[in-house]
Design a protein around this motif. Structure first.
Motif, PDB file in Angstrom:
ATOM      1  N   GLU A  95     -35.100 -48.770  44.823  1.00 17.54           N
ATOM      2  CA  GLU A  95     -35.872 -49.935  44.366  1.00 17.54           C
ATOM      3  C   GLU A  95     -36.624 -49.695  43.064  1.00 17.54           C
ATOM      4  O   GLU A  95     -37.232 -50.612  42.519  1.00 17.54           O
ATOM      5  CB  GLU A  95     -36.867 -50.390  45.444  1.00 17.54           C
ATOM      6  N   ARG A  96     -36.565 -48.475  42.528  1.00 20.58           N
ATOM      7  CA  ARG A  96     -37.307 -48.182  41.301  1.00 20.58           C
ATOM      8  C   ARG A  96     -36.684 -48.889  40.091  1.00 20.58           C
ATOM      9  O   ARG A  96     -35.463 -48.901  39.922  1.00 20.58           O
ATOM     10  CB  ARG A  96     -37.356 -46.675  41.050  1.00 20.58           C
ATOM     11  N   ASP A  97     -37.553 -49.453  39.264  1.00 21.90           N
ATOM     12  CA  ASP A  97     -37.100 -50.090  38.026  1.00 21.90           C
ATOM     13  C   ASP A  97     -36.865 -49.023  36.966  1.00 21.90           C
ATOM     14  O   ASP A  97     -37.719 -48.149  36.760  1.00 21.90           O
ATOM     15  CB  ASP A  97     -38.153 -51.081  37.517  1.00 21.90           C
ATOM     16  N   LEU A  98     -35.722 -49.093  36.286  1.00 26.29           N
ATOM     17  CA  LEU A  98     -35.441 -48.138  35.225  1.00 26.29           C
ATOM     18  C   LEU A  98     -34.421 -48.697  34.262  1.00 26.29           C
ATOM     19  O   LEU A  98     -33.681 -49.635  34.582  1.00 26.29           O
ATOM     20  CB  LEU A  98     -34.929 -46.811  35.787  1.00 26.29           C
ATOM     21  N   VAL A  99     -34.382 -48.098  33.080  1.00 30.76           N
ATOM     22  CA  VAL A  99     -33.384 -48.410  32.066  1.00 30.76           C
ATOM     23  C   VAL A  99     -32.625 -47.133  31.748  1.00 30.76           C
ATOM     24  O   VAL A  99     -33.234 -46.070  31.539  1.00 30.76           O
ATOM     25  CB  VAL A  99     -34.045 -48.977  30.800  1.00 30.76           C
ATOM     26  N   ALA A 100     -31.306 -47.226  31.735  1.00 26.19           N
ATOM     27  CA  ALA A 100     -30.443 -46.084  31.404  1.00 26.19           C
ATOM     28  C   ALA A 100     -29.984 -46.223  29.962  1.00 26.19           C
ATOM     29  O   ALA A 100     -29.519 -47.293  29.552  1.00 26.19           O
ATOM     30  CB  ALA A 100     -29.241 -46.052  32.337  1.00 26.19           C
ATOM     31  N   THR A 101     -30.103 -45.129  29.205  1.00 23.46           N
ATOM     32  CA  THR A 101     -29.712 -45.137  27.796  1.00 23.46           C
ATOM     33  C   THR A 101     -28.739 -43.999  27.530  1.00 23.46           C
ATOM     34  O   THR A 101     -29.096 -42.824  27.677  1.00 23.46           O
ATOM     35  CB  THR A 101     -30.946 -44.978  26.886  1.00 23.46           C
ATOM     36  N   PRO A 102     -27.491 -44.307  27.157  1.00 23.40           N
ATOM     37  CA  PRO A 102     -26.544 -43.243  26.820  1.00 23.40           C
ATOM     38  C   PRO A 102     -26.835 -42.684  25.434  1.00 23.40           C
ATOM     39  O   PRO A 102     -27.302 -43.399  24.553  1.00 23.40           O
ATOM     40  CB  PRO A 102     -25.186 -43.954  26.854  1.00 23.40           C
ATOM     41  N   ALA A 103     -26.556 -41.394  25.253  1.00 22.48           N
ATOM     42  CA  ALA A 103     -26.774 -40.736  23.959  1.00 22.48           C
ATOM     43  C   ALA A 103     -25.446 -40.547  23.248  1.00 22.48           C
ATOM     44  O   ALA A 103     -24.506 -39.996  23.822  1.00 22.48           O
ATOM     45  CB  ALA A 103     -27.448 -39.384  24.166  1.00 22.48           C
ATOM     46  N   ASP A 104     -25.354 -41.040  22.028  1.00 17.62           N
ATOM     47  CA  ASP A 104     -24.184 -40.787  21.181  1.00 17.62           C
ATOM     48  C   ASP A 104     -22.881 -41.238  21.815  1.00 17.62           C
ATOM     49  O   ASP A 104     -21.924 -40.470  21.899  1.00 17.62           O
ATOM     50  CB  ASP A 104     -24.112 -39.307  20.808  1.00 17.62           C
ATOM     51  N   GLY A 105     -22.844 -42.469  22.279  1.00 21.88           N
ATOM     52  CA  GLY A 105     -21.597 -43.011  22.803  1.00 21.88           C
ATOM     53  C   GLY A 105     -21.636 -43.266  24.301  1.00 21.88           C
ATOM     54  O   GLY A 105     -22.600 -42.914  24.984  1.00 21.88           O
ATOM     55  N   PRO A 106     -20.589 -43.895  24.834  1.00 26.70           N
ATOM     56  CA  PRO A 106     -20.542 -44.275  26.251  1.00 26.70           C
ATOM     57  C   PRO A 106     -20.581 -43.058  27.172  1.00 26.70           C
ATOM     58  O   PRO A 106     -20.157 -41.960  26.802  1.00 26.70           O
ATOM     59  CB  PRO A 106     -19.202 -45.003  26.389  1.00 26.70           C
ATOM     60  N   VAL A 107     -21.069 -43.297  28.377  1.00 24.78           N
ATOM     61  CA  VAL A 107     -21.075 -42.260  29.409  1.00 24.78           C
ATOM     62  C   VAL A 107     -20.524 -42.851  30.700  1.00 24.78           C
ATOM     63  O   VAL A 107     -20.484 -44.071  30.884  1.00 24.78           O
ATOM     64  CB  VAL A 107     -22.481 -41.676  29.650  1.00 24.78           C
ATOM     65  N   GLN A 108     -20.124 -41.955  31.585  1.00 25.13           N
ATOM     66  CA  GLN A 108     -19.754 -42.320  32.945  1.00 25.13           C
ATOM     67  C   GLN A 108     -20.575 -41.471  33.893  1.00 25.13           C
ATOM     68  O   GLN A 108     -20.758 -40.269  33.657  1.00 25.13           O
ATOM     69  CB  GLN A 108     -18.262 -42.107  33.188  1.00 25.13           C
ATOM     70  N   ALA A 109     -21.067 -42.093  34.965  1.00 24.30           N
ATOM     71  CA  ALA A 109     -21.906 -41.387  35.924  1.00 24.30           C
ATOM     72  C   ALA A 109     -21.405 -41.666  37.340  1.00 24.30           C
ATOM     73  O   ALA A 109     -21.165 -42.822  37.702  1.00 24.30           O
ATOM     74  CB  ALA A 109     -23.361 -41.811  35.787  1.00 24.30           C
ATOM     75  N   PHE A 110     -21.244 -40.598  38.111  1.00 29.52           N
ATOM     76  CA  PHE A 110     -20.938 -40.739  39.530  1.00 29.52           C
ATOM     77  C   PHE A 110     -22.187 -41.288  40.206  1.00 29.52           C
ATOM     78  O   PHE A 110     -23.284 -40.754  40.046  1.00 29.52           O
ATOM     79  CB  PHE A 110     -20.550 -39.388  40.119  1.00 29.52           C
ATOM     80  N   ASN A 111     -22.018 -42.360  40.953  1.00 28.88           N
ATOM     81  CA  ASN A 111     -23.142 -43.114  41.494  1.00 28.88           C
ATOM     82  C   ASN A 111     -23.033 -43.135  43.018  1.00 28.88           C
ATOM     83  O   ASN A 111     -22.149 -43.786  43.572  1.00 28.88           O
ATOM     84  CB  ASN A 111     -23.111 -44.530  40.913  1.00 28.88           C
ATOM     85  N   LEU A 112     -23.931 -42.421  43.672  1.00 27.41           N
ATOM     86  CA  LEU A 112     -23.978 -42.353  45.133  1.00 27.41           C
ATOM     87  C   LEU A 112     -25.191 -43.155  45.602  1.00 27.41           C
ATOM     88  O   LEU A 112     -26.309 -42.902  45.149  1.00 27.41           O
ATOM     89  CB  LEU A 112     -24.091 -40.889  45.564  1.00 27.41           C
ATOM     90  N   ILE A 113     -24.985 -44.126  46.484  1.00 27.86           N
ATOM     91  CA  ILE A 113     -26.060 -44.932  47.050  1.00 27.86           C
ATOM     92  C   ILE A 113     -25.879 -44.962  48.565  1.00 27.86           C
ATOM     93  O   ILE A 113     -24.772 -45.200  49.054  1.00 27.86           O
ATOM     94  CB  ILE A 113     -26.057 -46.376  46.499  1.00 27.86           C
TER      95      ILE A 113
END
Length: 197
Positions: A95-113
């Protein structure tokens, strides 16, 4: 949900979906017990520009940087997390509010919920050198996401060959040993029912 059956999940079959808030895309690997009402979800988030994450109240999240130079997570409460290659990760409340910012181009992240009131989940990063074993039963299942290399899984009707990017769900109603043999790297998740043995 943890009773099986075991499933081979090739990367080309992942569902590409919009985030709940429409700010990005994710490739859904697995959602259990069903895609609409799940207690466990594995996906790969695609992040090309700064974007707010969708909230998931009552859930826990863990992210692992899969590809790209770096990913910064800026939480509304002032906390900051930096994910650097290779495979740095962070766990946080859904539930935490956050903004994700990639550095120097696109990224992919494995997302476990996952829903912690229903499941206990442990995420491990493991090299594959030869063989390893996972034991599943009515209370415990495993998920594997192959980061690179190849792996063969035996123990439940066939021996699928996984390549980098593929995944598998290893579950059984009866105690069963799954043998994973290969060379490379993998994310391995142990999933246990809360209150199980």
């Amino acid at each position: 949900m943890l009773h099986g059956p075991a499933r081979f999940l090739p990367a080309h079959e992942y569902r590409r979906l919009r985030w709940r808030n429409g700010a990005g895309w994710t490739r859904e690997i697995l959602a259990l017990p069903d895609p609409e009402h799940w207690d466990l979800r594995l996906s790969i988030a695609e992040i090309e520009a700064p974007a707010a994450y969708s909230p998931f109240p009552g859930m826990l999240r863990e992210q692992v940087l899969l590809a790209g130079n770096a990913l910064r997570l800026d939480f509304a409460d002032g906390q900051r997390a930096e994910l650097a290659p290779p495979y740095q990760r962070v766990r946080f409340s859904g539930e935490r509010d956050l903004v994700a910012t990639p550095a120097d181009g696109p990224v992919q992240a494995f997302n476990l919920i996952w829903r912690p009131s229903a499941l206990e989940v442990e995420l491990l990063h493991r090299p594959l050198v030869g063989g390893m074993f996972c034991f599943a039963d009515a209370e415990t299942a495993w998920a594997l996401h192959l980061l690179g290399g190849t792996a063969r899984i035996s123990g439940d009707g066939g021996e699928p060959l996984l390549a980098g990017g593929d995944s598998a769900w290893l579950a059984s109603a009866q105690r069963r040993r799954f043998a994973i043999d290969g060379a490379g790297e993998a994310l391995l998740l142990r999933v246990r029912r809360v209150g199980g043995g």
